[in-house]
Motif scaffolding. Structure first.
Motif, mmCIF file in Angstrom:
data_model
loop_
_atom_site.group_PDB
_atom_site.id
_atom_site.type_symbol
_atom_site.label_atom_id
_atom_site.label_comp_id
_atom_site.label_asym_id
_atom_site.label_seq_id
_atom_site.Cartn_x
_atom_site.Cartn_y
_atom_site.Cartn_z
ATOM 1 N N VAL A 33 0.839 -1.199 0.000
ATOM 2 C CA VAL A 33 0.000 0.000 0.000
ATOM 3 C C VAL A 33 0.875 1.250 0.000
ATOM 4 C CG1 VAL A 33 -1.679 1.337 1.327
ATOM 5 C CG2 VAL A 33 -1.995 -1.124 1.037
ATOM 6 N N THR A 34 1.911 1.243 0.818
ATOM 7 C CA THR A 34 2.821 2.391 0.882
ATOM 8 C C THR A 34 3.454 2.657 -0.478
ATOM 9 O OG1 THR A 34 3.308 1.943 3.208
ATOM 10 C CG2 THR A 34 4.888 3.306 2.015
ATOM 11 N N LEU A 35 3.999 1.609 -1.093
ATOM 12 C CA LEU A 35 4.641 1.772 -2.396
ATOM 13 C C LEU A 35 3.643 2.203 -3.468
ATOM 14 C CD1 LEU A 35 7.095 -1.261 -2.399
ATOM 15 C CD2 LEU A 35 7.714 1.168 -2.355
ATOM 16 N N GLY A 36 2.443 1.653 -3.420
ATOM 17 C CA GLY A 36 1.421 2.012 -4.401
ATOM 18 C C GLY A 36 1.066 3.487 -4.344
ATOM 19 N N PHE A 37 0.857 4.014 -3.144
ATOM 20 C CA PHE A 37 0.507 5.426 -3.017
ATOM 21 C C PHE A 37 1.674 6.337 -3.387
ATOM 22 C CE2 PHE A 37 -3.174 4.080 -0.341
ATOM 23 C CZ PHE A 37 -4.152 4.703 -1.112
ATOM 24 N N ILE A 38 2.884 5.948 -3.039
ATOM 25 C CA ILE A 38 4.048 6.746 -3.428
ATOM 26 C C ILE A 38 4.160 6.790 -4.946
ATOM 27 C CG2 ILE A 38 6.580 6.832 -3.428
ATOM 28 C CD1 ILE A 38 6.462 5.727 -0.535
ATOM 29 N N ASP A 39 4.010 5.642 -5.603
ATOM 30 C CA ASP A 39 4.125 5.601 -7.060
ATOM 31 C C ASP A 39 3.030 6.433 -7.722
ATOM 32 O OD1 ASP A 39 5.314 4.928 -9.469
ATOM 33 O OD2 ASP A 39 4.379 2.953 -9.591
ATOM 34 N N LEU A 40 1.818 6.358 -7.216
ATOM 35 C CA LEU A 40 0.741 7.178 -7.769
ATOM 36 C C LEU A 40 1.034 8.663 -7.605
ATOM 37 C CD1 LEU A 40 -2.465 5.267 -6.632
ATOM 38 C CD2 LEU A 40 -1.678 5.615 -8.988
ATOM 39 N N ASP A 41 1.632 9.044 -6.489
ATOM 40 C CA ASP A 41 1.879 10.452 -6.190
ATOM 41 C C ASP A 41 3.057 11.018 -6.975
ATOM 42 O OD1 ASP A 41 1.527 12.932 -4.847
ATOM 43 O OD2 ASP A 41 3.049 12.360 -3.368
ATOM 44 N N VAL A 42 4.189 10.327 -6.960
ATOM 45 C CA VAL A 42 5.416 10.902 -7.542
ATOM 46 C C VAL A 42 6.002 10.071 -8.690
ATOM 47 C CG1 VAL A 42 6.023 12.156 -5.443
ATOM 48 C CG2 VAL A 42 6.909 9.849 -5.789
ATOM 49 N N HIS A 43 5.335 8.999 -9.068
ATOM 50 C CA HIS A 43 5.798 8.123 -10.158
ATOM 51 C C HIS A 43 7.201 7.602 -9.914
ATOM 52 C CE1 HIS A 43 2.647 9.345 -13.342
ATOM 53 N NE2 HIS A 43 2.188 9.513 -12.140
ATOM 54 N N ARG A 44 7.446 7.229 -8.683
ATOM 55 C CA ARG A 44 8.732 6.630 -8.294
ATOM 56 C C ARG A 44 8.470 5.565 -7.242
ATOM 57 N NH1 ARG A 44 13.278 9.224 -9.895
ATOM 58 N NH2 ARG A 44 14.444 8.104 -8.327
#
Length: 175
Positions: A33-44
């Protein structure tokens, strides 16, 4: 979202596995979940989360195999992690492939997690990832939210595909 995913992973591993395996899946769910939200936010997909996750997940899966008295899942997890890492690395190196190196590392981690279960989980998770990613990409293009050359956060489809490969089969077995 975190509670739903972790509850699903806990439930899906409950019938056949020890509480140690369930706890590892809950931890994996939090990280997903943490990685998913980070990727959605900053594409990294940040290295400071993913790189320590490799030895951590390997150690936790080794503990799972020790507790359950079966080492085949651990070996399969390592092989599957390498296999998905290499597959995504090849995709990342293709001209215009659109796969980032964060996705390559995430593929290795998800390969380990899915591989600990079965090769069927690895195949289902990989196929679901490509299907979900394709559907989302086409929808974003059709809705003109993204152009053909725009960045696309591929981590969330990878995470949903992997979680689905673990959670959906036990749900279907109930039908």
């Amino acid at each position: 979202m975190t509670a739903l995913l972790t509850a699903g992973l806990w439930w899906a591993t409950a019938p056949d596995h020890s509480p140690v395996v369930q706890a590892v899946h809950v931890l994996a769910g939090w990280t997903m979940v943490t990685l998913g939200f980070i990727d959605l936010d900053v594409h990294r997909l940040p290295d400071r989360i993913q790189l320590p996750a490799f030895p951590t997940l390997a150690t936790l899966l080794a503990i799972c195999s020790l507790v359950e008295g079966e080492w085949t899942p651990f070996v399969r997890a390592l092989v599957a992690g390498v296999a998905l890492f290499v597959l995504y690395l090849v995709l990342a190196l293709l001209p215009g492939g659109g796969i980032g190196f964060g996705d390559v590392k995430l593929a290795g981690l998800l390969g380990m997690l899915l591989g600990w279960h079965t090769w069927t989980h690895v195949l289902q998770g990989t196929m679901a990832t490509f299907l979900i990613g394709g559907v989302v990409a086409v929808a974003l293009l059709a809705l003109r939210r993204k152009g053909a050359r725009d960045d696309f956060a591929y981590g969330p489809p990878m995470l949903v595909g992997a979680a689905g490969a673990i959670i959906v089969p036990p749900l279907l077995a109930l039908l």
